[in-house]
Design a protein around this motif. Structure first.
Motif, PDB file in Angstrom:
ATOM      1  N   ASN A 322       0.441  -1.473  -0.310  1.00  0.00           N
ATOM      2  CA  ASN A 322      -0.145  -0.162   0.131  1.00  0.00           C
ATOM      3  C   ASN A 322       1.090   1.713  -0.044  1.00  0.00           C
ATOM      4  N   SER A 389      -3.347   3.586   8.527  1.00  0.00           N
ATOM      5  CA  SER A 389      -3.387   3.995   7.453  1.00  0.00           C
ATOM      6  C   SER A 389      -1.990   3.436   6.308  1.00  0.00           C
ATOM      7  N   PRO A 390      -3.019   3.089   4.946  1.00  0.00           N
ATOM      8  CA  PRO A 390      -4.433   3.172   4.485  1.00  0.00           C
ATOM      9  C   PRO A 390      -4.364   1.986   5.637  1.00  0.00           C
ATOM     10  N   ALA A 391      -6.241   2.082   6.234  1.00  0.00           N
ATOM     11  CA  ALA A 391      -6.850   1.211   7.142  1.00  0.00           C
ATOM     12  C   ALA A 391      -7.004  -0.878   6.202  1.00  0.00           C
ATOM     13  N   SER A 392      -5.920  -0.913   6.394  1.00  0.00           N
ATOM     14  CA  SER A 392      -5.764  -2.808   5.733  1.00  0.00           C
ATOM     15  C   SER A 392      -5.293  -3.531   6.169  1.00  0.00           C
ATOM     16  N   THR A 416      -3.463  -6.662  -0.279  1.00  0.00           N
ATOM     17  CA  THR A 416      -3.778  -5.728   0.140  1.00  0.00           C
ATOM     18  C   THR A 416      -5.148  -6.050   0.939  1.00  0.00           C
ATOM     19  N   VAL A 417      -5.956  -5.930   1.554  1.00  0.00           N
ATOM     20  CA  VAL A 417      -6.667  -5.969   1.794  1.00  0.00           C
ATOM     21  C   VAL A 417      -8.133  -4.861   2.297  1.00  0.00           C
ATOM     22  N   VAL A 418      -8.995  -4.355   1.865  1.00  0.00           N
ATOM     23  CA  VAL A 418      -9.478  -2.753   2.707  1.00  0.00           C
ATOM     24  C   VAL A 418     -10.177  -3.553   3.619  1.00  0.00           C
ATOM     25  N   LEU A 419     -10.252  -2.801   4.561  1.00  0.00           N
ATOM     26  CA  LEU A 419     -10.632  -2.616   5.937  1.00  0.00           C
ATOM     27  C   LEU A 419     -11.244  -1.646   6.443  1.00  0.00           C
ATOM     28  N   SER A 420     -12.565  -1.176   7.530  1.00  0.00           N
ATOM     29  CA  SER A 420     -12.783  -0.182   7.693  1.00  0.00           C
ATOM     30  C   SER A 420     -11.992   0.437   8.676  1.00  0.00           C
ATOM     31  N   ARG A 421     -12.404   1.708   8.694  1.00  0.00           N
ATOM     32  CA  ARG A 421     -11.124   2.857   9.869  1.00  0.00           C
ATOM     33  C   ARG A 421     -10.286   2.244  10.465  1.00  0.00           C
ATOM     34  N   ARG A 461     -10.835 -13.375  -0.310  1.00  0.00           N
ATOM     35  CA  ARG A 461     -11.841 -12.285  -0.190  1.00  0.00           C
ATOM     36  C   ARG A 461     -12.126 -11.782   0.929  1.00  0.00           C
ATOM     37  N   ILE A 462     -12.912 -10.459   1.409  1.00  0.00           N
ATOM     38  CA  ILE A 462     -13.663 -10.432   2.528  1.00  0.00           C
ATOM     39  C   ILE A 462     -14.363 -11.019   2.542  1.00  0.00           C
ATOM     40  N   GLU A 465     -18.506  -8.423   7.284  1.00  0.00           N
ATOM     41  CA  GLU A 465     -17.898  -7.418   8.326  1.00  0.00           C
ATOM     42  C   GLU A 465     -18.733  -6.776   9.306  1.00  0.00           C
TER      43      GLU A 465
ATOM     44  N   THR B 501      -0.869  -0.720  -6.289  1.00  0.00           N
ATOM     45  CA  THR B 501      -1.000  -0.785  -5.138  1.00  0.00           C
ATOM     46  C   THR B 501      -0.828   0.745  -4.069  1.00  0.00           C
ATOM     47  N   ALA B1021      -1.895   8.371   2.560  1.00  0.00           N
ATOM     48  CA  ALA B1021      -3.058   7.398   2.998  1.00  0.00           C
ATOM     49  C   ALA B1021      -3.214   6.798   2.008  1.00  0.00           C
ATOM     50  N   LEU B1023      -4.838   3.225  -0.524  1.00  0.00           N
ATOM     51  CA  LEU B1023      -5.132   1.596  -1.651  1.00  0.00           C
ATOM     52  C   LEU B1023      -6.351   2.156  -2.459  1.00  0.00           C
ATOM     53  N   SER B1042      -9.142   4.014   0.915  1.00  0.00           N
ATOM     54  CA  SER B1042      -9.020   4.901   1.595  1.00  0.00           C
ATOM     55  C   SER B1042      -9.482   6.321   1.543  1.00  0.00           C
TER      56      SER B1042
END
Lengths: 524, 1063
Positions: A322, A389-392, A416-421, A461-462, A465, B501, B1021, B1023, B1042
């Motif tokens: 990221n 940061s970034p939330a991942s 890298t997988v997106v996560l919530s804040r 994959r997610i 959540e 990325t 930051a 993504l 992000s």
């Protein structure tokens, strides 16, 4: 007041230095920061941090999971009831926003405090087994079962880093879930001998004490070695655990990058004992201020007299997946596939787990076993890192070198997988699939955004959540029963997550919560 | 009108000021992020009546009131955000509630697509227990009526309307998690538009009528049968990755589902995707410069054939009537005939494979299909899912092309650090996209045309010429200052974009319309590539220059004003390679945009008490380039030094080439392939320089023949072992490899070849000291043998000298990855024998285990080495009697070749790599010596004579005019002219012999710098998740999970010109 505290400390025979304020209430969770299960998932251990110093200590509680699961089952069956087992209406949707789950949280208590009422409509089962006081500002907890090779003793031990006094607390746990840490009353405070890292003269030959601000804690499978990160010192502390006398602080691994936070142990490949390779426990450490993960190896220094164990960093893995790669928080490793292959080899050659990890027994199994387990030990490990940061969620895989299967499980990060804040911790565990089988998942906790993300590494994959209550801080998985436990730091209670896909309506939701929610004083 | 953002701030300030009055505390303005965890985007053009239009109807050039909306999936809130892409704002569909609210969908949104006419969009639902598709009619991409808090809910006003929730939009359930989706059009048949694919299906019976059970009027109507775009029935093609199949669902049927229901989707067709590969006869086609003829190890082979795999469809790419589907389960890219979704069939797939790792099973996660290029070509880019570092393959899918494997690009030997069949990047790639773009220029009295290629031919009529018809292509010629016309910053043509990325977007050249004008002015009409990478130009145009009035016609003089950029190379633009960020020109006005020396090379002597004079010292000098044709004129050497072009015989900037006349040194930097050069680099050319980094744990051990292949130990005495060294990977040359080099590269044979191999094979130099005097080792029997510690100093000298004793050198007769078979270097063995004679500890029992190997007693010299170096030693490996060029990249042609049958442990022997890609990976330069005694010649010349038997390449430096007495290409010794991808020169022997450690050094700048746009310029930051080209905005739409949400990156500047969320 401070003088009085010191005097009290002296009189109580070396307890942790208590803070000002009253003693924590026996049943109250207060800013819980750590969860751990024993190996049979019969007890849940919860560490409270006394984060705003309203009490004079933190605490550790032991909960009876058998009793708790019985209550969860009733809730899953559609019942709601109070702490005494009286039927209740489901909670309102407005309430559910703060405290997810169909029912109101169930208060917990010690059995002796709240005897069962024979008139209850539902049998009253207390879930709180024991509680002890520890120093304030605990940060984490791990549980390790006593290995077969250790002297006889209690079946488990907790290791708890405590920022308040910069020590590592350790508590033995009985089969019944009771705590043994030198406390003189019930409940009471752990004594000074159950605190390590603060006695240079007694603990090591280097005159070292643990540096301030311990944070993450990890131990190898047999808890021979315990590693604690020191978040403000760019260092990590090495403890050697003696199952009779407790852990001793041995070495400060300095020179790490700034703000080491997450730490996890790398499981030792079973090829190591089978091939007669040196036993070098290894750990991974992540950082807030560096875009890499370090591989740390521990050397016992057996050849020296006296041996002075130490650790060093042979290599590191950059996080390039990221934009920043820094601000790593949680860290965990999944060795399940490798372990399965290694067990398969051991079974083929008639070795049990203790024999497979014992060099003499493993080498006696012969070259065919060595070859088999060498191949099995080359199965890569999955590594998960939560980046804030970034939330991942950064996912990596190790690439073991042919010539060095000992502890070269440094990951290469490629996903890298997106996560919530605001992700904090990540925990590897299993869910129960629709066929009743266990499937591996990574659970990432996002404190800021109240989310628990379930990531399926096999399908990349997610999966879901989960919206939690405020301030999810710690998570523990009971894979055998398809349940997860999330500690809500902000409101000081525990949520129970259904991780059984055979429950299509409730899978990946908080189905119940326990503990008396207590909003932080500042929010009142 | 006050925007929502401003209004929010204003409201916040009012509220804050109220608190300030009451509490006397400073107000804190809390900013809200509108977009969070954004993942996918689709664009919808909405007309003034709220219905959808074709995307090309936006933006609103004709003031018709159209609005371009972007629908952005929000995975953390199970919403689809609606962004007005024309203004800096998002649409809050529930303005009554604080914070931003978007369109709620039943579960975690996956892919999102829009129908061709824009009437509706469809979003995949991927949340556990709620797998399906939800339809979002364009008529409801806003807040419900009466939702403005100023207009509703107050006395005398209408009640505020209900907000949209998950029951507001039709949806249906799928049996498995949906992956990527596409909307395809089933064209009308002879009987008109078909409704259902199956004539017997309930859908077909509803022809001509609205479908679905809900007969009541919808608040959000959407009728795909009357929307714009191609005629025909809209069908959703949905991947079900867990089942390895795609399904076809009627899009209108989804829209017509009763609101609030979640019934199973009516799947009209299921196409199980291919789960096997027929790779027989499938092979990549290398270009001529990678022709592997005669090189067995890299003969392209068919990709590995997994016995079977479960197809796992991933990214979709639609183009040319084909739907391309990446597969994370197997090494193919599925190709579906998309001309009729009801008759969806799978065609022969593209085969994902690796030219350089043919045994690797390559799977893909994303694909992109290009529009047609100006030449009618079409390409598919596919992201190699697990390559490390990340890479992207290019497939040619032009109509009529039969090869289904990744394109293998030319110039591989000059770009050896990138796979020939892949674009490779450091961080992983997140997405791929193409953009076909033109900025057509208008000419007087002529309509602008798209797709016109820049015309460099100076004989063609350009604007301002009289008496001829204007050639439109001349309108795109570059301005002399590169502010208009062809240049790197002008993206006119077909380009690929790889989003990493890390937040970087790399621009890839595919079909640059201006490429013909991106080149040097000098033409090369031969079929042979010149030093600037040019060939095959029109013979009638020697120069791409305009006429000089009264002096020369168009194309006749190099001095006319150029019609091209006059960049240094014809390969400035290279298809399927990263685009250059700079003009490949070196000048005082534009700076250094092409490879340039920072200064001429500098010489440093080593260990000579008196520095040698220019005649005495060795020289490194530029040499002529090869002629383009046999018997032709050699190319004069030239090189930029700073911004000055040095050329042979050029006044004021004469490039030194004569070893007698010139005191300065020089090298040339070939311009064939700009990508050969790093942006900046440092070079050192060292006599007997280091080949490997210094090692710390080398062990001199007896040769155990059983551990080696037959004959490997011949010629050696010891095995020098270091498991951590990786000798082959470092480029170590043993005697055999040097013999091969002498034979094939230098044309040596017979005894000359043997002498060459023996005198030029690499050697180990033990650099370690001996155990300290107080070490108890010296009290042991072994320590006291051979004369003790003093004997070691006598034999091997001190370790802290600048130039160590040659007795520490061990010639390498055979090299393996983890060990070297070594023996004493020529000429020094005898020196040790006398001292070694003092080693007597084995005299009594020479067969004892400590004194023998495999029953053979150790030689005395072995005992001496063991005596002086009892443990692991510090060492290095050096080249022998030659110069070694070192830079920041390792350049050698040595490979580690596994020895068959040796797997426990595996043993790799070092060998010269016959892969043509390593042809220019050279770092060893052999001195050219004189055939005459220059020192005593009259006048003296500047090249030394090599000792008898050691000469490799020779010539007569007295031949030729002064100033031109360097080696000529037709000299026999010209074989020693050094050339690799980043340098060309000759090293002349000095009158004095070269000494180990002598060196020449130089630095370069102006190397290749790829064109990159950076999301990180807007936020650290990021993504990145998804990228798509929006031609209506001439921008890339970038979705960031992000902080940036949705951004538009202009192709004019590669900077973000608009982004959401709004704070």
């Amino acid at each position: 007041m401070r003088l009085r505290s010191i005097l009290l400390l002296l009189l109580t025979g070396g307890c942790f230095p208590s803070g000002e304020g009253i003693a924590p209430r026996t049943t109250q969770l207060y800013f819980p920061v750590g969860l751990a299960l024993d190996e049979t998932a019969t007890h849940l251990f919860i560490v409270s941090s006394d984060f705003d110093l309203q009490f004079n200590a933190g605490s550790v509680q032991s909960w009876d999971l058998v009793a708790l699961r019985e209550k969860v089952d009733r809730i899953l069956d559609g019942e709601c009831f109070n702490a005494k087992g009286k039927p209740l209406e489901p909670q309102t949707s407005a309430s559910q926003v703060l405290y997810p789950g169909r029912c109101y949280p169930i208060r917990h208590y010690l059995a002796q405090d709240e005897p069962d009422d024979p008139n209850n409509a539902v049998p009253n089962i207390p879930i709180l087994v024991d509680t002890v006081e520890i120093g304030a500002f605990a940060t984490d907890v791990i549980h390790r079962a006593r290995p077969a090779s250790a002297p006889p003793g209690e079946p488990g031990r907790l290791f708890i880093p405590v920022r308040g006094d910069a020590t590592l607390h350790w508590i033995d746990v009985t089969a019944d879930g009771d705590f043994l840490c030198g406390q003189t009353s019930q409940p009471g405070a752990c004594d000074g001998t159950h605190r390590s890292g603060d006695d240079p003269a007694a603990e090591n030959t280097r005159g070292l004490r643990m540096l301030p601000e311990p944070y993450g804690v990890a131990a190898d499978e047999r808890a021979e070695v315990v590693m604690v990160t020191n978040q403000t010192a760019g260092a990590a502390g090495l403890f050697l655990n003696d199952w009779t006398t407790g852990p001793k602080y041995e070495f400060t691994l300095s020179g790490l990058a700034d703000r080491p936070i997450g730490v996890t142990s790398l499981p030792e490949p079973w090829a190591v004992p089978a091939l007669g390779l040196p036993h070098l426990p290894a750990f991974l450490i992540g950082y807030r201020n560096a875009a890499w993960v370090s591989l740390v190896r521990v050397y016992f220094d057996d050849g020296a007299d006296p041996p002075r164990p130490y650790a060093k960093v042979p290599s590191r893995a950059s996080v390039l997946t990221n934009s920043s790669g820094i601000d790593s928080r949680g860290l965990d490793v999944d060795a399940s596939v490798r372990r399965t292959e290694e067990r398969r080899c051991a079974q083929r050659f008639g070795l049990d787990e203790a024999q497979a990890t014992d060099p003499a027994s493993a080498q006696a199994a012969g070259p065919d076993y060595a070859e088999c387990v060498k191949t099995a030990s080359a199965v890569p490990l999955d590594t998960f890192v939560t980046n804030r940061s970034p939330a991942s969620l950064v996912v990596g895989q190790s690439r073991p070198a042919i010539a060095d299967v000992a502890s070269n499980d440094l990951p290469i990060f490629e996903t890298t997988v997106v996560l919530s804040r605001g992700p904090t911790r990540v925990v590897v565990g299993d869910v129960v699939n629709v066929d009743g089988e266990r499937e591996r998942r990574a659970f990432a906790v996002s404190f800021d955004s109240r989310r628990l993300t379930i990531y399926d590494p096999a399908r990349q994959r997610i999966e879901a959540e989960i919206t939690t209550g405020r301030g999810p801080q710690a998570f523990a998985v009971d894979p055998e029963h398809g349940l997860g436990y999330v500690a809500h730091f902000t409101d000081s209670y525990i949520g129970v997550v259904d991780l059984d896909q055979r429950h299509p309506d409730t899978y990946a939701t908080i189905v119940a919560s326990f503990g008396e929610p207590l909003p932080p004083r500042a929010s009142k | 009108m006050m925007g929502k953002r401003a209004a929010a701030r204003f409201t916040g300030l009012i509220a804050a000021s109220g608190f300030a009055l009451a509490c006397n505390e400073d107000a804190v303005e809390v900013t809200q992020l509108s977009l969070q965890s954004s993942t996918e985007v689709t664009f919808v053009c909405r007309g003034p009546d709220g219905t959808g239009l074709e995307q090309s109807d936006c933006p609103d050039f004709d003031l018709m009131g159209t609005t371009m909306l972007a629908l952005v999936t929000q995975t953390s809130t199970d919403e689809v955000a609606v962004v007005n892409a024309s203004i800096p704002g998002v649409i809050d569909v529930d303005p009554v509630t604080p914070g931003f609210s978007f369109l709620r969908v039943p579960s975690r949104p996956g892919d999102i697509v829009t129908s061709p006419g824009g009437a509706a969009s469809f979003v995949g639902l991927t949340g556990v227990g709620k797998l399906g598709i939800s339809a979002l009619p364009t008529t409801c991409l806003n807040a419900p009526p009466h939702q403005n808090p100023a207009d509703c809910g107050h006395p005398g006003q209408p009640a505020c309307a209900e907000i949209y929730d998950v029951t507001s939009f039709p949806a249906c359930r799928l049996p498995s998690r949906p992956g990527d989706m596409a909307v395809l059009v089933e064209p009308p048949g002879a009987g008109g538009t078909r409704t259902g694919c199956d004539p017997s299906s309930p859908l077909e019976s509803s022809v001509g009528k609205p479908l679905g059970a809900d007969e009541t009027a919808r608040a959000c109507p959407a009728d795909l049968t009357i929307e714009g775009g191609p005629e025909g029935r809209r069908k959703l093609v949905v991947a079900l990755p867990d089942r390895g199949e795609v399904v076809v669902i009627d899009a209108q049927w989804v829209l017509d589902q009763p609101l609030g229901t979640f019934d199973p989707c009516a799947i009209e067709m299921t196409l199980p995707l291919r789960s096997e590969i027929d790779a027989s006869g499938v092979a990549q086609e290398p270009p001529p410069d990678l022709d592997p003829a005669g090189c067995d190890p890299i003969e392209p082979i068919s990709p590995p054939e997994p016995p079977s795999f479960l197809a796992s469809p991933a990214g979709f790419g639609l183009g040319g009537g084909r739907l391309y589907i990446a597969d994370q389960g197997g090494p193919i890219v599925h190709v579906l005939d998309a001309s009729s979704p009801c008759g969806l069939t799978e065609l022969s797939p593209l085969v994902a494979m690796s030219f350089e790792e043919p045994s690797r099973v390559v799977t893909t996660s994303r694909v992109a299909v290009s529009p047609l290029s100006s030449r009618g070509e079409r390409f598919v880019y596919a992201l190699d899912e697990h390559d490390q570092p990340a890479s992207v393959m290019a497939f040619d899918v032009t109509e009529g092309t039969t090869n289904r494997t990744p394109i293998v690009r030319p110039q591989g030997p000059r770009v050896p650090f990138e796979p020939a069949d892949r674009m490779r990047f450091g961080p992983p790639a997140a997405d791929i996209a193409f953009a076909l773009r033109d900025l057509p220029r208008e000419a007087p009295d002529q309509l602008a045309e798209e797709g016109v290629r820049c015309e460099p031919d100076p004989t063609k009529c350009e604007l301002g010429d009289v008496g001829c018809e204007l050639d439109l292509g001349t309108l795109y010629r570059p301005a002399s200052n590169y502010t208009s016309g062809a240049r790197p910053g002008l993206l006119r043509g077909l380009f690929g974009f790889i989003m990493l990325t890390s937040g970087q977007i790399v621009v890839i050249d595919v079909d640059d319309f201006d490429a013909p004008c991106r080149r040097p002015t000098r033409a090369n009409s031969t079929e042979f590539e010149d030093s600037r990478g040019c060939f095959g130009d029109d013979v009638s145009v020697p120069y791409y220059t305009r006429a000089i009035e009264g002096e020369a016609g168009p194309g006749e003089s190099p001095d006319g004003s150029p019609t091209v950029t006059n960049e240094v190379s014809c390969n400035m633009v290279s298809p399927h390679r990263p685009r250059s960020d700079t003009v490949g020109v070196v000048s005082s006005t534009t700076g250094v945009g092409a490879p340039s020396l920072k200064s001429l090379p500098r010489f440093a002597s080593q260990g000579t008490p008196v520095p040698p004079t220019p005649l005495q010292r060795p020289k490194v000098l530029a040499v002529d380039g090869p002629p383009l044709e046999a018997g032709g004129t050699p190319e004069l050497p030239s090189v930029y030094v700073g911004t000055t072009l040095y050329e042979k015989d050029r006044s004021n900037a004469d490039l030194p080439t004569d070893p007698t006349a010139d005191e300065e040194m020089s090298v040339t930097l070939p311009f064939v392939e700009p990508r050969s050069y790093l942006p900046a680099d440092s070079f050192s050319l060292t006599y007997e320089g280091r080949v490997t980094p210094d090692g710390t744990g080398g062990f001199l051990a007896p040769i155990v023949a059983a551990e080696l292949p037959p004959g490997a130990g011949v010629g050696g005495i010891w095995s020098f072992e270091d498991g951590a060294a990786y000798f082959c990977s470092s480029g170590v040359y043993d005697m055999g490899m040097m013999r091969d080099y002498g034979d094939k590269e230098l044309g040596l044979s017979g005894s000359a070849l043997e002498d060459f191999a023996e005198t030029h094979a690499d050697y180990v130099q033990v650099t370690d000291g001996f155990p300290v005097l107080t070490d108890t080792y010296w009290l042991s029997e072994r320590g006291q043998d051979c004369g003790g510690r003093a004997a070691c100093f006598s034999a091997f000298g001190r370790s802290d000298l600048n130039d160590l004793e040659v007795s520490r050198d061990l010639m390498i007769t055979k090299a393996f990855q983890d060990r070297l078979i070594v023996g004493p270097r020529s000429g020094v063995a005898g020196d040790l024998k006398d001292i070694a004679a003092q080693c007597t500890r084995c005299d009594d029992d020479p067969a004892s285990p400590d004194c023998s190997t495999e029953g053979v007693p150790k030689e005395k010299t072995t005992l001496l080495w063991e005596h002086c170096f009892p443990g692991g030693v510090r060492y290095t490996v050096r080249a022998s009697n030659q110069w070694v060029l070192n830079s920041s990249r390792s350049m050698h042609d040595v490979t580690a070749s596994p020895i068959p049958g040796r797997t426990e442990p595996p043993l790799y022997e070092c060998a010269r790599d016959c892969n043509p890609k390593t042809r220019l990976l050279r770092s060893r330069a052999f001195e050219i010596s004189s055939t005459v005694d220059c020192e005593n010649a009259n006048p003296p010349c500047g090249v030394g004579v090599a000792p008898k038997g050691t000469a490799v390449c020779t010539y007569d430096p007295t031949v030729g005019e002064p100033g031109n007495q360097g080696i000529q290409l037709d000299d026999k010794g010209a074989r020693c002219i050094f050339e690799n991808m980043v340098g060309r020169f000759a090293v002349y022997r000095g009158i004095w012999s070269s000494i180990r450690g002598m060196s020449f050094t130089w630095q370069t700048s102006g190397g290749f710098s790829p064109m990159v746009g950076a999301l990180t310029a807007a936020s650290v930051a990021v993504l990145p998740q998804h990228m798509t080209y929006v031609p209506e905005f001439q921008s890339l739409a970038l979705v960031d999970a992000s902080s940036l949400g949705l951004s538009l990156m202009s192709l004019d500047t590669l900077t973000i010109n608009a982004n959401w969320p709004v704070r």
